[in-house]
Design a protein around this motif. Structure first.
Motif, PDB file in Angstrom:
ATOM      1  N   ARG A  10      12.472 113.676  20.061  1.00  0.00           N
ATOM      2  CA  ARG A  10      13.383 114.730  19.557  1.00  0.00           C
ATOM      3  C   ARG A  10      14.600 114.101  18.889  1.00  0.00           C
ATOM      4  O   ARG A  10      15.028 114.511  17.820  1.00  0.00           O
ATOM      5  N   GLU A  11      15.149 113.088  19.542  1.00  0.00           N
ATOM      6  CA  GLU A  11      16.319 112.397  18.983  1.00  0.00           C
ATOM      7  C   GLU A  11      15.977 111.794  17.613  1.00  0.00           C
ATOM      8  O   GLU A  11      16.754 111.920  16.663  1.00  0.00           O
ATOM      9  N   GLN A  13      13.614 112.689  15.523  1.00  0.00           N
ATOM     10  CA  GLN A  13      13.401 113.763  14.544  1.00  0.00           C
ATOM     11  C   GLN A  13      14.744 114.282  14.042  1.00  0.00           C
ATOM     12  O   GLN A  13      14.929 114.476  12.845  1.00  0.00           O
ATOM     13  N   ASP A  14      15.669 114.513  14.970  1.00  0.00           N
ATOM     14  CA  ASP A  14      16.996 115.005  14.582  1.00  0.00           C
ATOM     15  C   ASP A  14      17.708 113.994  13.688  1.00  0.00           C
ATOM     16  O   ASP A  14      18.319 114.356  12.687  1.00  0.00           O
ATOM     17  N   LEU A  17      16.460 113.919  10.087  1.00  0.00           N
ATOM     18  CA  LEU A  17      16.828 115.070   9.252  1.00  0.00           C
ATOM     19  C   LEU A  17      18.048 114.774   8.380  1.00  0.00           C
ATOM     20  O   LEU A  17      18.165 115.306   7.280  1.00  0.00           O
ATOM     21  N   THR A  18      18.945 113.938   8.894  1.00  0.00           N
ATOM     22  CA  THR A  18      20.194 113.669   8.154  1.00  0.00           C
ATOM     23  C   THR A  18      20.328 112.220   7.697  1.00  0.00           C
ATOM     24  O   THR A  18      21.326 111.866   7.079  1.00  0.00           O
TER      25      THR A  18
END
Length: 156
Positions: A10-11, A13-14, A17-18
């Motif tokens: 999850r980390e 993927q987040d 994103l940026t």
């Protein structure tokens, strides 16, 4: 998959994103895997050399030894993963003649090829000082990390 695996995915993927570059994504993943997964003693990426597609060059990595900087595609476990297109897991590197020693402390290794539009672009290589580190659950996790990098490359 363990809760620690899920949390890191999850980390990542987040972060992706940026992230501004593929290099920053690879640096982040290598750093966090090395920090959080206690048996991941060396974590790094190898990239296909744009000047010579028959060579892998070391990319972002974290660990206690200097890796092989350039690896021909027909050499070592990295080469085996590159040419077969399959993940290579070796539970005892001392028994595999393909192993290219980076450190005498390494006991086992996993190499996951990263494809972008069906073409080899890079590899995620994790080495451990503990035999038998890369169970099926660990293999699935490392493969998921590699897939995430591949998706980021595809965007770029």
């Amino acid at each position: 998959m363990t809760p620690a695996h899920e949390e890191l995915l999850r980390e990542f993927q987040d972060f992706a994103l940026t992230a501004s570059t593929a290099k920053s994504v690879m640096e982040h993943i290598a750093q966090r895997l090395h920090e959080k997964m206690t048996r991941y003693n060396w974590v790094g990426f190898y990239l296909v050399d744009p000047a010579d597609p028959g060579i892998l060059v070391v990319g972002p990595f974290v660990g206690s030894f200097t890796p092989n900087a350039r690896i021909p595609l027909d050499t070592g476990l990295c080469g085996a993963a590159a040419t077969s297109g399959q993940t290579v897991v070796v539970h005892d590197v001392s028994k595999d003649p393909r192993y290219l020693a980076g450190s005498p402390m390494v006991k086992c290794e996993i190499v996951v090829p990263i494809f972008v539009r069906n073409k080899l672009a890079a590899e995620l290589d994790v080495e451990s000082y503990f035999a038998g580190t890369f169970t099926q659950a660990e293999q699935d996790f490392v493969e998921d990390c590699a897939k995430m990098v591949g998706k980021y490359f595809e965007k770029g």
